[in-house]
Design a protein around this motif. Structure first.
Motif, PDB file in Angstrom:
ATOM      1  N   ASP A   1     -52.037  10.118 -13.255  1.00  0.00           N
ATOM      2  CA  ASP A   1     -52.450   9.186 -14.308  1.00  0.00           C
ATOM      3  C   ASP A   1     -53.748   8.474 -13.932  1.00  0.00           C
TER       4      ASP A   1
ATOM      5  N   GLU B   1     -56.699  10.977 -14.186  1.00  0.00           N
ATOM      6  CA  GLU B   1     -57.022  11.258 -15.588  1.00  0.00           C
ATOM      7  C   GLU B   1     -57.740  10.077 -16.234  1.00  0.00           C
ATOM      8  N   ARG B   2     -57.256   8.864 -15.949  1.00  0.00           N
ATOM      9  CA  ARG B   2     -57.859   7.673 -16.567  1.00  0.00           C
ATOM     10  C   ARG B   2     -59.262   7.427 -16.024  1.00  0.00           C
TER      11      ARG B   2
ATOM     12  N   LEU C   1     -53.107   0.820 -16.590  1.00  0.00           N
ATOM     13  CA  LEU C   1     -52.044   1.482 -15.841  1.00  0.00           C
ATOM     14  C   LEU C   1     -51.166   0.511 -15.048  1.00  0.00           C
TER      15      LEU C   1
END
Length: 520
Positions: free
Chosen positions: A344, A347-348, A314
């Motif tokens: 993000d 979720e990751r 990311l």
């Protein structure tokens, strides 16, 4: 409702639930003979139904389903006596439980008889010498024995939760098991007794047993061997369980009795793990008050470390604000994340094998405070499980820098080797002795550390890091309880006790009162 004509029956609940009910009754002035929940049975059913309707996983679950699960779990998985299940569950007869009992296989039948008749089975558990007085253990029925062991396990858990020093832990363990077994010792790996509840002149028994048994240094299971002949415990067996927390062994729990069944072995194995984890937590707490320690600095680019992988994918940065050990070798990470969208990141990280749950505590616009419940393999849990305190963990561009402080008694070489084996792209950057004297402003801090238990400290620290004391709150008590894997009443109980001790340290401190008197 139970089968049969009766409208009411006795309800059996775990000790911690009974404690919470008594506490609720006391706080709300509920008389001994008054109903705890002052509404009709139908209203209680409606409330439960309403909760079930709002919980997707329970919408299709009926009371009958729950009773069937209760019976099958106790009978088939836990091996609880059918008569106990019948009494606790309110079934009218043993025949009512027949649908939940599987037909035994031929092998299970043979194993059951072998457990009672095989000479090899009792080679290390010699029969009781009839010349000796009968003990409480041999006079108990199987059901009463199970109840006794369950009671001991509950009492041990409560005692360990309130212990604040290693001496308290070892003394409490011996005292809790003394009513169930003929003798109890806690000793080091050479058999030197550190605490005991045993007949006089028997503290050398663990050393003799260990010398004769020649146990390996890394044994994990409960091992039963014969007690030395000719002494006060001649003819007994001695069960030995390691006081283990992950890869650290703090000593041995040795227990003498006539014989040990599978339930005894389960209790002692569980006691060894509980005591081991408690001793690790206390060692970590004492490290916070120590003048010196050993600091390790590590650097890793290994993608097996979930924060490294997330940072690399990311392009974001992570800064660890603090960690809190919780049950079952889990840690709560409180992490500030910058450089990527919160959704993000969540979720990751949620998809990582090591992470059970991830949630947002507070969004600052240019960054966010997140909480990760970590139970899988990662660097911080490995350091904590080996008695360390994580002081720093920062990650940027797929590179993590980690530092931890250990007691002088910890073999830090083994710690480094364990981390490098698990995460090969990790190397030790420095190892040094550090001096961290307790600050003098610290009369309050010192008092709090001395009085507060490890469990209360964990809850208080988690609440602080999760923004529970901020306004508006960053986390509710329910969210915090779910993260730590405890019930809301249990969290409130520990949190209130910890707060009370902190306030006691502030308002009962003599120096503090003198300053206030001079100012006024």
């Amino acid at each position: 409702m139970p089968e049969g004509d009766g409208d009411t029956r006795e309800a059996y609940v775990p000790p911690e639930i009974a404690h919470d009910i008594r506490k609720f009754a006391t706080v709300n002035d509920v008389d001994r003979h008054d109903p705890v929940v002052d509404v009709s049975a139908r209203r209680v059913q409606m409330l439960v139904g309403d909760v079930a309707d709002r919980t997707a996983d329970l919408r299709d679950v009926t009371c009958r389903d729950l009773r069937q699960h209760f019976a099958r779990r106790l009978l088939a998985e836990k091996g609880v006596s059918p008569r106990v299940v019948q009494t606790v569950g309110g079934w009218s007869s043993l025949q009512s439980l027949a649908p939940y009992l599987d037909e035994p296989t031929t092998g299970e039948v043979l194993d059951a008889f072998a457990d009672r008749s095989s000479p090899d089975r009792y080679r290390a558990d010699p029969p009781r010498n009839d010349a000796r007085p009968s003990t409480a253990r041999t006079s108990l029925s199987a059901d009463a024995r199970s109840d006794d062991l369950l009671s001991r396990a509950g009492a041990l858990g409560e005692a360990l939760a309130d212990a604040s020093t290693s001496e308290d832990v070892e003394r409490a363990t011996c005292d809790c098991l003394a009513d169930t077994y003929r003798a109890v010792w806690i000793c080091d790996g050479r058999g030197e007794t550190r605490a005991s509840a045993a007949p006089e002149r028997t503290d050398d028994v663990p050393g003799e047993v260990l010398a004769a048994a020649d146990l390996p240094d890394d044994f994990h299971e409960v091992t039963v061997v014969s007690a030395p002949t000719g002494g006060a415990l001649s003819g007994c067996s001695v069960a030995v369980a390691p006081l283990r927390s992950s890869e650290t062994v703090h000593g041995l729990l040795c227990v003498a009795d006539d014989a040990f069944g599978s339930a005894d072995r389960t209790l002692l194995a569980d006691a060894g793990r509980r005591v081991g984890r408690t001793l690790t937590a206390i060692a970590r707490k004492q490290l916070l008050l120590a003048d010196t320690g050993v600091a390790l600095s590590l650097r890793t680019t290994d993608p097996g470390v979930f924060l490294v992988a997330a940072s690399s994918d990311l392009g974001c940065q992570f800064e660890l604000e603090g960690v809190v050990p919780v049950e079952d070798h889990s840690l709560l990470y409180f992490v500030t994340a910058t450089g990527a969208a919160v959704g993000d990141v969540l979720e990751r990280v949620s998809g990582a094998d090591a992470v059970d749950e991830a949630r947002l505590i507070r969004d600052y616009g240019d960054g966010a405070l997140l909480e990760f419940a970590v139970s899988g393999e990662s660097i911080a849990p490995m350091l904590v499980e080996r008695g360390g305190t994580v002081r720093e963990l920062s990650v940027e561009g797929g590179v993590a820098h980690v530092s931890g402080v250990f007691s002088q008694r910890v073999d830090v070489r083994q710690v480094v080797e364990a981390v490098e084996d698990a995460f090969p792209r990790t190397n030790l950057r420095s190892k040094r002795e550090v001096e961290e004297p307790v600050r003098s402003a610290a009369s309050v801090q010192q008092t709090v550390h001395d009085r507060i238990t490890e469990r209360q400290r964990a809850v208080l620290r988690a609440a602080y890091l999760a923004g529970y004391f901020e306004w508006p709150r960053g986390s509710t008590a329910e969210e915090l309880a779910a993260s730590m894997g405890v019930s809301s009443p249990t969290l409130h109980n520990h949190l209130r006790k910890a707060q009370q001790k902190v306030l006691d340290a502030v308002f009962d401190d003599p120096d503090h009162r003198v300053v206030n008197d001079e100012q006024h």
